[in-house]
Design a protein around this motif. Structure first.
Motif, short mmCIF file in Angstrom:
data_model
loop_
_atom_site.label_atom_id
_atom_site.label_comp_id
_atom_site.label_asym_id
_atom_site.label_seq_id
_atom_site.Cartn_x
_atom_site.Cartn_y
_atom_site.Cartn_z
N ASP A 14 11.15 -33.00 -94.46
CA ASP A 14 9.74 -33.39 -94.54
C ASP A 14 8.93 -32.93 -93.32
O ASP A 14 7.71 -32.82 -93.40
CB ASP A 14 9.59 -34.91 -94.74
CG ASP A 14 9.15 -35.23 -96.16
OD1 ASP A 14 9.40 -34.40 -97.05
OD2 ASP A 14 8.54 -36.29 -96.39
N ASP A 55 12.35 -33.71 -103.47
CA ASP A 55 12.56 -32.87 -102.29
C ASP A 55 13.59 -33.56 -101.39
O ASP A 55 14.19 -34.58 -101.77
CB ASP A 55 11.22 -32.63 -101.56
CG ASP A 55 10.49 -33.92 -101.23
OD1 ASP A 55 11.17 -34.97 -101.05
OD2 ASP A 55 9.25 -33.92 -101.16
N ASP A 97 8.48 -42.57 -101.59
CA ASP A 97 7.85 -41.26 -101.37
C ASP A 97 6.85 -40.87 -102.45
O ASP A 97 6.69 -39.70 -102.76
CB ASP A 97 8.97 -40.19 -101.27
CG ASP A 97 8.54 -38.97 -100.46
OD1 ASP A 97 7.70 -39.11 -99.56
OD2 ASP A 97 9.06 -37.87 -100.74
N HIS A 100 9.70 -39.35 -106.64
CA HIS A 100 8.79 -38.48 -107.41
C HIS A 100 9.48 -37.36 -108.19
O HIS A 100 10.61 -37.00 -107.92
CB HIS A 100 7.71 -37.91 -106.49
CG HIS A 100 8.21 -37.12 -105.32
ND1 HIS A 100 8.66 -35.83 -105.42
CD2 HIS A 100 8.32 -37.44 -104.00
CE1 HIS A 100 9.01 -35.38 -104.22
NE2 HIS A 100 8.82 -36.35 -103.33
MN MN Z 1 8.47 -35.91 -101.13
#
Ligand code: MN
Ligand code: AMP
Ligand code: MN
Length: 343
Positions: free
Chosen positions: A169, A35, A94, A31
């Motif tokens: 996460d 992250d 993700d 994405h």
């Molecule tokens: Mn993520």
């Protein structure tokens, strides 16, 4: 040893391993505004595929945040607007929906097989194969299971990348997705030589001076509403300019809103450099499902951590979002109220 996985999960992993064996060129993406899980998972999977002699290309719309650049081969992640190549297989990691990769490839025409690996609640099943486990802490955890089922050794680099995915996460093993199973997997990763202290220093004790000054001015915007149940923070473009910090240094700021005692939902409003667009992050305690609120505005996420983007003036955006948050908070009720109802 981590507990065995379920039959369905084993089946889908078997299918994915078969696809890996039978193909040669692989595209990996994740994405926008990546992250720790999206970066860690992409690097671990890429390393695994390369060891099998596969041709791998990783591309993202946004760059690797500075704190994750210590991960080996993080410079292999290309930052692109459009990928003009064909591949046998695409791994999309993700992403609750395909829009999250930011339109960097025409998957329909450039890829034969799409594999969706995700753990978001309500993830759209956009892949030809969907390895979607909302109960998994992270895609890194799903990959750990895939690697194990392949009966291959996991390299030191892959161990580190998986650890970073799970660590970040789960919000340093503090969020609701911190399960016995993810601790069992992490125990295995630590046995393989991870130093939690060193990794933590690289990711969390690495704020820049400007980043800390931006945190200070952001905390100055704190407002608490809904009888103490909602707290929100705001970052304007002006604040970025004044402090010299960038958006990637705002990681974790939203947690300060949720940290307030008695607050059930914390919200961070970030003004972007695109016209009147705001990025909104939500964090909640307990049963408040902020992913429901984010989805109302075209976003998504998990029960206790979600986000969306929204256009409008700062006042409009705040009014609409905070109205939806207070409806959700009031409908769900506080832990105390729920307890008294039960008793
Ligand atoms: Mn993520
Ligand atoms: P953030 O507040 O940006 O850290 O995001 C928290 C969670 O919400 C992550 O799991 C993201 O994948 C998800 N999320 C954030 N923004 C969006 C969005 N615009 N659309 C869908 N999911 C989002
Ligand atoms: Mn994730």
């Amino acid at each position: 040893m981590p507990k065995k996985i379920g039959r369905e999960e084993k089946k889908i992993i078997d299918k994915i391993l078969k696809i890996i064996r039978g193909n040669r060129t692989f595209f990996i993406s994740s994405h926008m505004r990546p992250d720790g899980d999206s970066i860690g998972a992409q690097l671990a999977l890429s390393s695994f595929l390369k060891r099998l002699g596969k041709d791998v290309y990783i591309a993202n719309r946004d760059p690797v945040p500075a704190v994750y650049r210590f991960l080996p081969d993080s410079s292999d992640i290309h930052v692109v607007e459009k990928v003009e190549r064909n591949f046998d297989v695409a791994f999309i990691l993700d992403c609750g929906d395909l829009q999250r990769i930011g339109d960097i490839i025409d998957l329909k025409n450039r890829v034969k097989t799409i594999i969706n690996m995700d753990h978001h609640l309500g993830c759209e099943l956009f892949g030809d194969y969907n390895y979607v486990q909302p109960q998994a802490s992270s895609v890194a955890e799903e990959l750990y299971d895939l690697f194990k089922q392949s009966h291959r050794e996991i390299t030191k680099e892959e161990v580190l990348a998986l650890y970073v995915g799970i660590l970040t996460d789960t919000g340093r093993f503090q969020e609701a997705n911190t399960t016995p199973r993810c601790h069992e997997i992490v125990a295995e990763l630590i046995k393989e030589g991870i130093s939690p202290q060193v990794v933590s220093q690289r990711i969390y004790e690495s704020r820049s001076g400007p980043g800390l000054r931006l945190l200070s001015s952001t905390l100055g915007t704190l407002e608490i509403t809904a009888g103490g149940k909602i707290a929100h923070l705001t970052i304007t473009q002006e604040m970025y300019k004044e402090t010299g910090a960038g958006e990637e240094e705002t990681e974790g700021f939203v947690n300060f809103a949720r940290d307030v005692k008695g607050v059930e939902a914390g919200v961070l409003f970030r003004e972007t450099n695109v016209g009147d667009q705001f990025r909104v992050s939500f964090r909640s305690k307990g049963r408040i499902d902020v992913s429901k609120i984010a989805r109302l505005f075209g976003g998504g996420g998990h029960r206790n951590a979600a986000g969306c983007t929204m256009r409008g003036t700062v006042e409009e955006v705040k009014r609409r979002i905070l109205k939806a948050v207070s409806q959700e908070v009031n409908n769900t009720g506080t832990a105390k109220e729920r307890h008294s109802k039960r008793c």
